[in-house]
Design an enzyme around this catalytic site. Structure first.
Site, short mmCIF file in Angstrom:
data_model
loop_
_atom_site.label_atom_id
_atom_site.label_comp_id
_atom_site.label_asym_id
_atom_site.label_seq_id
_atom_site.Cartn_x
_atom_site.Cartn_y
_atom_site.Cartn_z
N TYR A 1 4.80 5.22 10.87
CA TYR A 1 5.04 3.80 11.11
C TYR A 1 5.85 3.10 10.04
CZ TYR A 1 0.59 3.48 8.43
OH TYR A 1 -0.41 3.61 7.51
N HIS B 1 -3.43 3.95 5.12
CA HIS B 1 -4.52 2.97 5.22
C HIS B 1 -5.82 3.63 4.77
CE1 HIS B 1 -7.42 0.14 6.82
NE2 HIS B 1 -7.92 1.10 7.56
N ARG C 1 0.86 -1.18 0.00
CA ARG C 1 0.00 0.00 0.00
C ARG C 1 0.90 1.23 0.00
NH1 ARG C 1 -1.03 2.29 4.91
NH2 ARG C 1 -1.63 0.41 6.01
#
Lengths: 329, 391
Positions: free
Chosen positions: B298, B289, B285
């Site tokens: 992150y 998200h 990805r």
């Protein structure tokens, strides 16, 4: 008129058989529903006669039972899922509340999930924990679900067929301590005319106070009414039958006449059906009430050990005590 | 410390995806088009299955068009969210090949059960791309007909749809629609995070014991919001299938050709009565998200850059150029088409009306409910009580 004496359990079995016969899209699924006929034998003999693609023994996982039934319903089937005991429904709770209940809404009415979730519920059979719970409020609180329960063999026979024929997803609560109670069943009873699935019923007329109950507590309340009559009080007992939506027409009419109402259920009182009933009756019948609407319920504890369950469950004495209190205001 | 963990130490910041071991390890994956645009004739899966594709030039150009359009429409939706026109958007950036490859492998009669990120599959099913934007704008719950397009509603609760797909596939079997060439199959989409869910594991059990004609299509995009794959599993995901009794294969999810080949084979096997299989489309990805999270918290830049080099569209373009399947005019024409369609999408999103408030009471129950009808009537009277109300 074909009338037979059947237990509630056998009446349900006969109703399920009729549903399987009448609609090839009806599928029964659950743990042990096939060869064993269910732990309460409610599906006894059905797999033998309809085959293992109509009566499906599933793996042991409740979310899987409900979740796959959703897919079968999308495919055009009408699944009837058996959850073995009330306390085992919680692993399937997400599927029931987030998927089964909302699929019709989410799809703008394009999908229907005509599913029946059968759950033997309530206590009184001396079982170990997780086998005696009353989870009705969880489901009645969820929009998109309908929740019904029966209290006698005739209703068991008719209501299970009505529930299966309905396009609404329905949680069908079976009063397990009453499975073995017998009564007359008219096997030719029409499914739609006399008593629609979502109608309450006056099961004993009376003039002095209204007692509202459902499922296993209906019999308890009828016994209380018989005892009260010996003391000169005529209690009107209403079997709600449908917990969501509630049919309160009969209740309002009754309470306006009697001026007193007592709600009885096994589930704990806190945020239970009794609270909803008391609130609605108070709103609608305020000027007719002679006393507050009272509740007789289980306590706000986890279902207790079997040796004290008779103290947990509302019984004839507790119902009569509440009736006395409504007259003491 | 897990490799790829943003951690904060100098050491972890030097980590590269190549050094990942364990969970994400096992670099073996089915690939038919390298990141450099080199065509590979055939590839072999872990069970010895041979995968190949044989597309016409027109079909190659069609796949490229799909990839570019899907990326552009997704970018437009992300922009609309940033401008406050959508409440949220779950971008598919980086996953175009996994979605277009699998989506184009579906036949008309196959039924798909998506998550909320399958905009590329939705596009391949012929659904107007504006449909999911209604959901994310908050004007409806997603407006397509699942039966007409054989593409179910987006499912937001993680993994729940894998059970729906399994039940649907069981229904295909009961209907006797397997075992022939015009048989049916179902496909369940989910992510790496979903593999930790009970429902997904129950779906694996069910599909296996009922031999359901179903393809589990896991887009392993390496992160479940902020949690890396290492937080979900210690074995490569495709290997889980073996424990449930059906085949699993890992495919380069950034390779539209391999994804197509692997999915088509799995669907064919399913419709022929050979039961379920699991495809792990190994991808990444590239964005957040959803528009509500910040991936720089992150994951590290070098990891993102490494995946950028594996871009699913760039490699197709190189291939088309090298093979002289497409020329500059073609690419310009596609870009122009994508631009036009995204402008059109934007115009239509901005024109989407809010629903009439009273319609919130619609479609709760197929058979209605007296108490709900009463509530709706009260609400209507309340709304009408306002002076100058148009309602």
């Amino acid at each position: 008129m074909a009338t037979e004496t059947l237990t509630i359990g056998k009446a349900l079995n006969t109703g399920l058989r009729r549903a399987l016969e009448n609609d090839p899209k009806v599928i029964i699924m659950g743990e042990d529903v096939g060869k064993l006929g269910g732990v309460f034998r409610i599906t006894d003999g059905l797999q033998k006669d309809f085959g293992d693609q109509r009566v499906i023994d599933t793996p042991l996982a409740e979310s899987g039972i409900i979740g796959t039934a959703v897919g079968l319903a999308i495919r055009g089937y009408r699944p009837v899922c058996e959850i073995q005991f009330d306390g085992f429904v919680y692993p399937a709770y997400d599927q029931i509340v987030s998927q089964v209940a909302k699929m019709h809404y989410r799809s703008g009415g394009r999908l229907s999930i005509p599913m029946v979730i059968r759950i033997p519920f309530g206590g009184g059979i001396g079982a170990v924990e997780h086998h005696s719970e009353s989870p009705e409020a969880y489901f009645a609180h969820t929009a998109g679900l309908k929740v019904v329960t029966c209290s006698n063999p005739q209703d068991a026979y008719v209501m299970i067929q009505q529930a299966i024929a309905s396009d609404d997803p329905i949680v069908f609560l079976e009063p397990k301590r009453r499975y073995w109670e017998k009564g007359q069943v008219d096997l030719d009873a029409p499914l739609s005319d006399a008593y629609p699935l979502h109608s309450a019923r006056v099961v004993r007329p009376g003039t002095d106070a209204t007692v509202l109950a459902y499922g296993p507590m209906v019999r308890t309340c009828l016994e209380a009414a018989t005892a009260a009559a010996e003391d000169g009080r005529e209690l009107e007992v209403i079997d709600l039958r449908s917990l969501s939506p509630l049919d309160l027409t009969a209740a309002y009419e009754s309470v306006k006449r009697t001026g007193r109402a007592v709600v009885v259920h096994e589930a704990p009182s806190n945020i239970g059906l009794g609270a909803e009933l008391a609130a609605r009756i108070t709103e609608e019948c305020f000027y007719s009430l002679e006393s507050p609407v009272l509740r007789v319920t289980g306590f706000d504890i986890p279902y207790p050990a079997a040796r004290v369950e008779e103290e947990f469950l509302p019984d004839l004495d507790r119902v009569l005590d509440a009736v006395d209190r409504t007259f003491g205001w | 410390m897990a490799k790829g963990d943003p951690g904060g130490t100098t050491r972890s910041r030097r980590a590269t995806p190549r050094s990942r071991k364990g969970a994400a390890g096992d670099p073996a994956l089915v690939q038919l088009l390298t990141p450099e645009g080199e065509r590979i004739d055939s590839a072999t899966g872990p069970d010895g299955t041979e995968y190949r594709v044989d597309f016409t030039d027109e079909e190659y150009r069609g796949l490229y068009r799909d990839l570019v359009l899907v990326r552009k429409l997704d970018a437009e939706a992300t922009a609309l969210q940033r401008q406050g026109e959508l409440g949220l958007w779950a971008s598919l950036l980086g996953q175009e090949a996994a979605q277009v490859g699998s989506g184009r492998a579906l036949r008309t009669q196959d039924m798909a059960f998506p998550t909320y990120r399958e905009h590329g599959v939705l596009y391949c099913r012929g659904i107007d791309p504006i449909m999911p934007l209604g959901l994310f704008r908050g004007v409806d719950q997603g407006g397509w007909d699942p039966n007409e397009f054989k593409f179910n509603m987006y499912t937001i609760v993680i993994g729940a749809q894998t059970l729906h797909a399994t039940g649907y596939a069981m229904g295909i079997t009961i209907d006797g629609k397997t075992g022939t060439d015009d048989g049916e199959a179902a496909i369940a989409y989910f992510g790496d995070g979903a593999t930790s869910q009970g429902d997904v594991n129950e779906a694996f059990v069910w599909a296996s014991v009922f031999n359901a004609p179903l393809v589990f299509f896991c887009q392993n995009n390496q992160y479940a919001i902020s949690e890396p794959l290492e937080r979900q599993t210690r074995v490569p995901l495709y290997q889980r299938a073996a424990g449930f009794g059906f085949p699993g294969v890992r495919v380069d999810g950034n390779d539209v050709l391999a994804t197509y080949a692997v999915t088509r084979t799995a669907l064919d096997n399913a419709r022929l009565g050979q039961g379920p299989s699991l495809i792990e489309a190994y991808t990444y990805r590239m964005g957040a998200h959803t528009t509500s999270d910040d991936p720089t918290r992150y994951r590290i830049a070098s990891e993102v850059e490494a995946w950028q080099a594996k871009d699913p569209i760039a490699r197709v373009k190189v291939f088309l150029e090298k093979q002289k399947i497409a020329d500059a005019d073609f690419f310009a024409e596609i870009d122009e088409q994508a631009r036009r369609e995204s402008v059109h999408l934007r115009e239509r999103v901005l024109a989407m009306p809010d629903p009439e408030p009273v319609t919130m009471f619609d479609h709760v129950y197929p058979n209605g409910s007296p108490l709900l009808d009463e509530q709706r009537a009260k609400f209507s009277r309340y709304m009408e009580s306002f002076e100058g109300s148009a309602h």
